[in-house]
Write a protein that holds these residues in place. Structure first.
Motif, PDB file in Angstrom:
ATOM      1  N   ALA A 230     -32.389 -26.397  -6.820  1.00  0.00           N
ATOM      2  CA  ALA A 230     -32.963 -25.534  -5.789  1.00  0.00           C
ATOM      3  C   ALA A 230     -33.792 -24.431  -6.441  1.00  0.00           C
ATOM      4  CB  ALA A 230     -31.854 -24.923  -4.935  1.00  0.00           C
ATOM      5  N   ASN A 231     -35.095 -24.544  -6.328  1.00  0.00           N
ATOM      6  CA  ASN A 231     -36.005 -23.505  -6.793  1.00  0.00           C
ATOM      7  C   ASN A 231     -36.241 -22.536  -5.639  1.00  0.00           C
ATOM      8  OD1 ASN A 231     -37.176 -24.681  -9.549  1.00  0.00           O
ATOM      9  ND2 ASN A 231     -36.957 -26.370  -8.104  1.00  0.00           N
ATOM     10  N   PHE A 232     -36.067 -21.252  -5.884  1.00  0.00           N
ATOM     11  CA  PHE A 232     -36.148 -20.300  -4.775  1.00  0.00           C
ATOM     12  C   PHE A 232     -36.797 -18.993  -5.211  1.00  0.00           C
ATOM     13  CE2 PHE A 232     -32.165 -19.542  -6.935  1.00  0.00           C
ATOM     14  CZ  PHE A 232     -32.032 -18.160  -6.973  1.00  0.00           C
ATOM     15  N   SER A 233     -37.383 -18.318  -4.233  1.00  0.00           N
ATOM     16  CA  SER A 233     -37.945 -16.988  -4.470  1.00  0.00           C
ATOM     17  C   SER A 233     -37.964 -16.227  -3.153  1.00  0.00           C
ATOM     18  CB  SER A 233     -39.371 -17.081  -5.021  1.00  0.00           C
ATOM     19  OG  SER A 233     -40.270 -17.553  -4.019  1.00  0.00           O
ATOM     20  N   ASN A 234     -38.040 -14.927  -3.266  1.00  0.00           N
ATOM     21  CA  ASN A 234     -38.365 -14.074  -2.120  1.00  0.00           C
ATOM     22  C   ASN A 234     -39.409 -13.069  -2.600  1.00  0.00           C
ATOM     23  OD1 ASN A 234     -36.842 -12.388  -3.716  1.00  0.00           O
ATOM     24  ND2 ASN A 234     -35.388 -11.791  -2.126  1.00  0.00           N
ATOM     25  N   THR A 235     -39.810 -12.145  -1.759  1.00  0.00           N
ATOM     26  CA  THR A 235     -40.855 -11.198  -2.148  1.00  0.00           C
ATOM     27  C   THR A 235     -40.467 -10.443  -3.404  1.00  0.00           C
ATOM     28  OG1 THR A 235     -41.644 -10.943   0.126  1.00  0.00           O
ATOM     29  CG2 THR A 235     -42.164  -9.174  -1.414  1.00  0.00           C
ATOM     30  N   THR A 236     -39.207 -10.077  -3.522  1.00  0.00           N
ATOM     31  CA  THR A 236     -38.751  -9.338  -4.702  1.00  0.00           C
ATOM     32  C   THR A 236     -38.991 -10.129  -5.975  1.00  0.00           C
ATOM     33  OG1 THR A 236     -37.065  -8.187  -3.409  1.00  0.00           O
ATOM     34  CG2 THR A 236     -36.766  -8.224  -5.799  1.00  0.00           C
ATOM     35  N   LEU A 237     -38.598 -11.398  -5.974  1.00  0.00           N
ATOM     36  CA  LEU A 237     -38.780 -12.232  -7.158  1.00  0.00           C
ATOM     37  C   LEU A 237     -40.257 -12.535  -7.415  1.00  0.00           C
ATOM     38  CD1 LEU A 237     -35.820 -14.705  -6.600  1.00  0.00           C
ATOM     39  CD2 LEU A 237     -36.039 -13.111  -8.516  1.00  0.00           C
ATOM     40  N   ARG A 238     -41.014 -12.689  -6.351  1.00  0.00           N
ATOM     41  CA  ARG A 238     -42.433 -13.037  -6.509  1.00  0.00           C
ATOM     42  C   ARG A 238     -43.276 -11.871  -6.999  1.00  0.00           C
ATOM     43  NH1 ARG A 238     -41.099 -16.039  -1.733  1.00  0.00           N
ATOM     44  NH2 ARG A 238     -41.876 -14.404  -0.337  1.00  0.00           N
TER      45      ARG A 238
END
Length: 337
Positions: A230-238
């Motif tokens: 599962a590759n994931f991101s949100n605004t914080t990580l991006r």
């Protein structure tokens, strides 16, 4: 008057691993829009989702795409609701806390093409084993790649349906393959994975080949298991721009190992042994480019100045992407960043 075939698809209540179910609804002059898909019901007593004396469960359409394999066809992914309209206990999608679609997910779905007659993967002899793993990963040629016609047909059908497949490849074991799907929004990523799984199962019917989603179908052998990284991101990580933010988010996973493993697929202890590019099931670790870690920080994230995504390598091939995404989001939201 044109008649459309709507294939309503849902997840049953079987434990520990849910299965796909579907049935066809005929509609006149259907618009093709999700909002024009009506609620429907089914016999929950036949799917481990209701007792016989009160058997009706509801199907709530949540995602629609064209069905390239049927004339005037559509595929309609549904959530299962109780008769009173509340989410059924088997409904993992309803537990996702991502109303603004800030979380993006890319799932790497591995699976085996399985010969029902030999009860072994395609490419395996009826007795014994083929040559050890090594030549099969991203392979070409009849000695190493098995079932490509099924995989290619599946890719074409998924693309024709409008699913956001980002790639396919032969995997480490003979008869093992992978496809990758990405979506902006955790629920839609799960919707698309389930639709793609459904299409693969249906294509398998045509060839007399089963799809084996089990994470270690060959047992305790020296063959890689199947995952659904599962590759994931949100605004914080991006947008982080610093290593410290990534450390805080990765470290937030450490207290919740058991909670993640609980929804990362049945029999994962057979796969997460610390061998074959996995971390042990009861351990947690993270690292840059480390495929033996629980969570890998991709080198691309570092090269972009710590702006990117993370990869949780623990979910297995039979896991429910809805439940995986829901747990990852819940954990990330505990990080004090």
């Amino acid at each position: 008057m044109a008649k459309a075939k709507l294939e309503y698809i849902w997840l049953d209540g079987y434990k520990p691993t849910q299965s796909l179910r579907s049935k066809t609804k005929i509609e006149n002059d259907f618009s093709g829009k999700l909002e024009d898909c009506g609620m429907w019901s089914f016999d929950g007593s036949s799917t481990e989702q209701a007792p016989g004396g009160s058997s009706d469960c509801l199907l709530k359409p949540v995602y629609i795409c064209s069905d390239p394999q049927r004339k005037n066809g559509y595929l309609v992914m549904c959530e299962v609701l109780n008769a009173d309209g509340t989410p059924h206990e088997s409904n993992g999608r309803a537990t996702i806390e991502d109303d603004d679609n800030d979380f993006w997910f890319g799932f790497e779905q591995e699976y085996f093409l399985w010969d029902p007659e030999t009860n072994r993967p395609m490419g395996f002899p009826a007795n014994g084993y083929p040559a050890p793993q090594g030549p099969y990963y991203c392979s070409v040629g009849a000695n190493n790649a098995f079932g490509r016609e099924i995989v290619e047909e599946h890719l074409d059908v998924c693309l024709d349906a409008g699913l956001n497949v980002e790639g396919i490849n032969a995997e480490v074991a003979a008869g093992q393959w992978e496809f990758q799907i990405f979506a902006k929004g955790a629920a839609e990523a799960g919707d698309q994975i389930w639709i793609a799984r459904y299409l693969l199962e249906r294509i398998g019917e045509k060839y007399g080949v089963a799809i084996n989603w089990h994470c270690k179908p060959l047992g305790a052998t020296d063959w890689n298991g199947s995952g659904m990284h599962a590759n994931f991101s949100n605004t914080t990580l991006r947008t982080a721009g610093n290593k410290e933010t990534y450390d805080i988010i990765c470290q937030s996973f450490a207290p919740y190992v058991a909670e993640h493993i609980a929804v990362y697929g049945a029999d994962n202890h057979l796969r997460l042994t610390g061998k074959h590019e996995t971390q042990s099931i009861d351990q947690f670790s993270y690292g840059i480019s480390d495929r033996g870690a629980s969570i890998r920080i991709p080198i691309a994230t570092v090269d972009r100045g710590w702006k990117g995504w993370l990869e949780d390598r623990r979910p297995n091939s039979a896991a429910d992407p809805y439940k995986v995404a829901a747990r990852i989001i819940k954990t990330v939201k505990t990080a004090q960043v």
